[in-house]
Design an enzyme around this catalytic site. Sequence first.
Site, PDB file in Angstrom:
ATOM      1  N   ASP A   1      -1.063 -19.621  12.393  1.00 21.17           N
ATOM      2  CA  ASP A   1      -0.247 -19.949  13.314  1.00 21.17           C
ATOM      3  C   ASP A   1      -0.359 -19.729  14.730  1.00 21.17           C
ATOM      4  OD1 ASP A   1       2.849 -19.255  14.367  1.00 21.17           O
ATOM      5  OD2 ASP A   1       2.742 -20.945  12.411  1.00 21.17           O
TER       6      ASP A   1
ATOM      7  N   SER B   1       3.283  -4.884   6.875  1.00 21.72           N
ATOM      8  CA  SER B   1       2.707  -4.701   5.655  1.00 21.72           C
ATOM      9  C   SER B   1       3.541  -5.052   4.918  1.00 21.72           C
ATOM     10  CB  SER B   1       2.029  -3.207   5.239  1.00 21.72           C
ATOM     11  OG  SER B   1       1.126  -3.262   5.895  1.00 21.72           O
TER      12      SER B   1
ATOM     13  N   HIS C   1       1.299  -1.284   0.123  1.00 23.42           N
ATOM     14  CA  HIS C   1       0.479   0.155  -0.208  1.00 23.42           C
ATOM     15  C   HIS C   1       0.596   1.389   0.011  1.00 23.42           C
ATOM     16  CE1 HIS C   1       1.025   0.847   4.593  1.00 23.42           C
ATOM     17  NE2 HIS C   1       0.720  -0.221   4.632  1.00 23.42           N
TER      18      HIS C   1
END
Length: 410
Positions: free
Chosen positions: A346, A361, A223
């Site tokens: 997980d 990110s 992003h």
Amino acid sequence: MKNFFKMLSYICSIISMIIFYVVGYESVSAQSSFTVSGDKSQISLPYPLCVSTDVDSFISASTKNDCTKVGSGELKLFNSIPIKKVDIKISDEKTVIPCGTPFGVKLYTRGVVVINMEDIVVNGKYLNPAKDAGLQVGDIILSADGTETDTNEQLSEIVSKSKGKSIKLKVRRDNVIFTTKLLPALCGTAQYKIGVWVRDSSAGIGTMTFYDNDTDCFAGLGHGICDSEAGTILPLLSGDIVTAEINGLTKSTTGSAGSLRGYFADDNAIGTILTNSERGVFGKAEKAPIDNLEIPIAWKQNVHTGEAKVLSTIDGSEPKYYNIWIENVSRNDNQETKNMVIHVTDEELLDTAGGIVQGMSGSPIIQDGKLIGAVTHVFVNDPTRGYAIFAENMYESVNEIAQNSIENIA
């Protein structure tokens, strides 16, 4: 017998409605362009759709970096019901190095970004020249009286020297550039001001998604780098990336997204940022930050729900693989970033980080031995889930940089 045919007609009507609903939905939401590797007369998709093509009708669109053929095909339901025409690109398989490593970002803006508006007190009255001129938070002031304003100091100097005379501003709002005039006001400190707070740079830490040996390009974040107050993507003037290390994190909880804590390990640049866009940050670097093996990029039609792994660094500088589940895949061409919904399964990552945290990110996602995408957002109300972008979308931005570099050399 009459009741039987009546029931059969009713069932057929329901089936027809379902089929037409699917056809209508897919006509709007399904992707309109496909990339495939190798000459294929039919593209199989992971849902009751396929694409029929006429490979012989394709034309060459080769460049120095991307040997491709382009043509068209038809999207069909159950290989029989036509839905719409689609664009097809037949391309060589692309391989990149998945990273998952932290990196520091130093970014300087083209123009200054308006991050806040503040009234000025003049003779007991509240004035705001910027508001009166139509400026808004998020606007980018590109120039003042014909002089570029890439720093806060440049804009302040022009306003100060105006002595209250009209200033002509060149402003960008979204993708529209316009001009406006304003009259600086003399405030109580004997300084001329226009009533805005502006920003000209940004710094932070993110995760590198992949490195392409063929083009020396990197991709990260998934992003764009945005201004925290204005919420707009910062327009890039110049930028560097540096090595970084993670030395702690704040765990995500329901209603509160956690974050990685880190520091720049070295001020020396290891790469140059060339693009800051909705898809992430992209640029050039001399080498990959990690010695991982190259893996293919999965074209978006091959991404499916089910098991996958995310490669991320939540401590130090070495990434680890964590198990996730792809819950949903959206192939709408109008959506460039929120292409998948992922769910962290997980136990180690859940215990340590609570799921996804800010700073992850850009963490690459691997499925069936291929890079399918990168983490982009965390769901605040459920940090075990978040959004991810297709790797193919990020690679398109890398390829644009590579092509621009070739054109500049030529």
